[in-house]
Design an enzyme around this catalytic site. Sequence first.
Site, PDB file in Angstrom:
ATOM      1  CE  LYS A  78       3.031   8.333   0.214  1.00  0.00           C
ATOM      2  NZ  LYS A  78       3.772   7.158   0.730  1.00  0.00           N
ATOM      3  CB  SER A 152       2.606   4.740  -1.947  1.00  0.00           C
ATOM      4  OG  SER A 152       3.072   4.993  -0.644  1.00  0.00           O
ATOM      5  CB  SER A 176       5.866   3.863   0.324  1.00  0.00           C
ATOM      6  OG  SER A 176       4.923   2.850   0.102  1.00  0.00           O
TER       7      SER A 176
END
Length: 447
Positions: A78, A152, A176
Amino acid sequence: MTTWAGRTATEIAAAVREKRVTPREVVAEHLARIELLDARVGAFRRLRAAAALAEADEVAARADLAGLPLAGVPVAIKDNLAVRGESTRLGSAATSETPADHDHVTVARMRAAGAVVVGLTNVPELCVFGTTEGVHGTARNPWDTTRTAGGSSGGSAAAVAAGMVPIALGNDGMGSLRIPAANCGLIGLKPGFGTVPAGIGNGDWFGMSENGPLATTVEDARLMFSVLAATDVVRAAEPVTHTVAVSVRSPLVGVTISRPYATAARQAAQLLAEAGHRVRRADPPYPVWLGTTSLAHWTAGTAVDAEGLDPRQLTRRTRVHAAVGRRFVGSVRGGARRDQLRRRMEPFFAEHDVLLTPALARRGPAAADWHERGWLRNLLANTNYSPLTPTWNLTGWPAMAVPFGTLPSGAPCAVQLVGRPGSEAELLELAGQLEELRPWRRTAPVA
């Protein structure tokens, strides 16, 4: 000829250790799949093709290859965690392009275990929202590319669901990991506080954010979690009977749970009961102030992360989110509401080992330019489809999304398992039982 793209991390690592395939062959095949699919999926902000192949060769030459738990496994990271030699952009035009001079500790642990970083994945700006889009791209759900992958950790989830990598690293401050995992048919584990090194943004959103795995199988999630937590999480030798509370009540007043997600939770509970667990209907004592407390922490975390960034280069929704949060930073930092919430929940978890809920309230929103839309519209879209995740960031307790059945559209449905501090192994065990009782398709037919 064996095809390695779409295989599990466990299978790949075993084959590499036994020298049935080289890390370069595995990585090259996954890079080819990324090149084929990512224009439609939008998982990656930065692909490290040449560097990944070189690092695969380094793994092959390691003297300890035969003992590496992630030997030659391609992984995605990420884009809010440092990867040596790469910039960390957090989905924003306001962040620096300067390459990191070291790996984040979780990235370093995965590399030490033999993993090969093939790229950095797309996130919404500053990892604020439950949809993933912005100046660096839009992450779409590989099961239905008209829909968001979630956020996210949306790019990470999309990469795994499309078979571009078998596992990916994400993190979870208000859901997330679990939101995109639920959208994309994956296991997404948010560990409890202090179990895996955090170091996310400017203070981990006051200790609410945790790094964790995204995987297609419970076995892979257990393997990756073991690496991240630097502990050996093994499957229990004998089945353990748990007391499981099942709840389909929304924690937030005015937000309802749609029928497919409520049905999935009830069906999962029935399977666990038939497997011998003590299952009962019981709603956690969610306080009426949970919604305002969640909003205060969510916005305050963004306010802290936005400090020092040029507001002119932030999108409007992010600027408003941070402006709202600045008034809450002082009160949130003290942690009084989080302590109060933990005390409120402790008697419930003294009676029940695990809580089973729907993972989401409804399917993810359309894949659209949400970053160009107003703050209130984003706020309502996020809250209405994911009211069930933030509570467990506030308490700091482990929670995970587990695929279970399908929605009427054919996309994956999911449930959430929540446990006491230190119960990650138990949650993985229950998820493994659900996986065996109701198998799910591992990778999406990119549509």
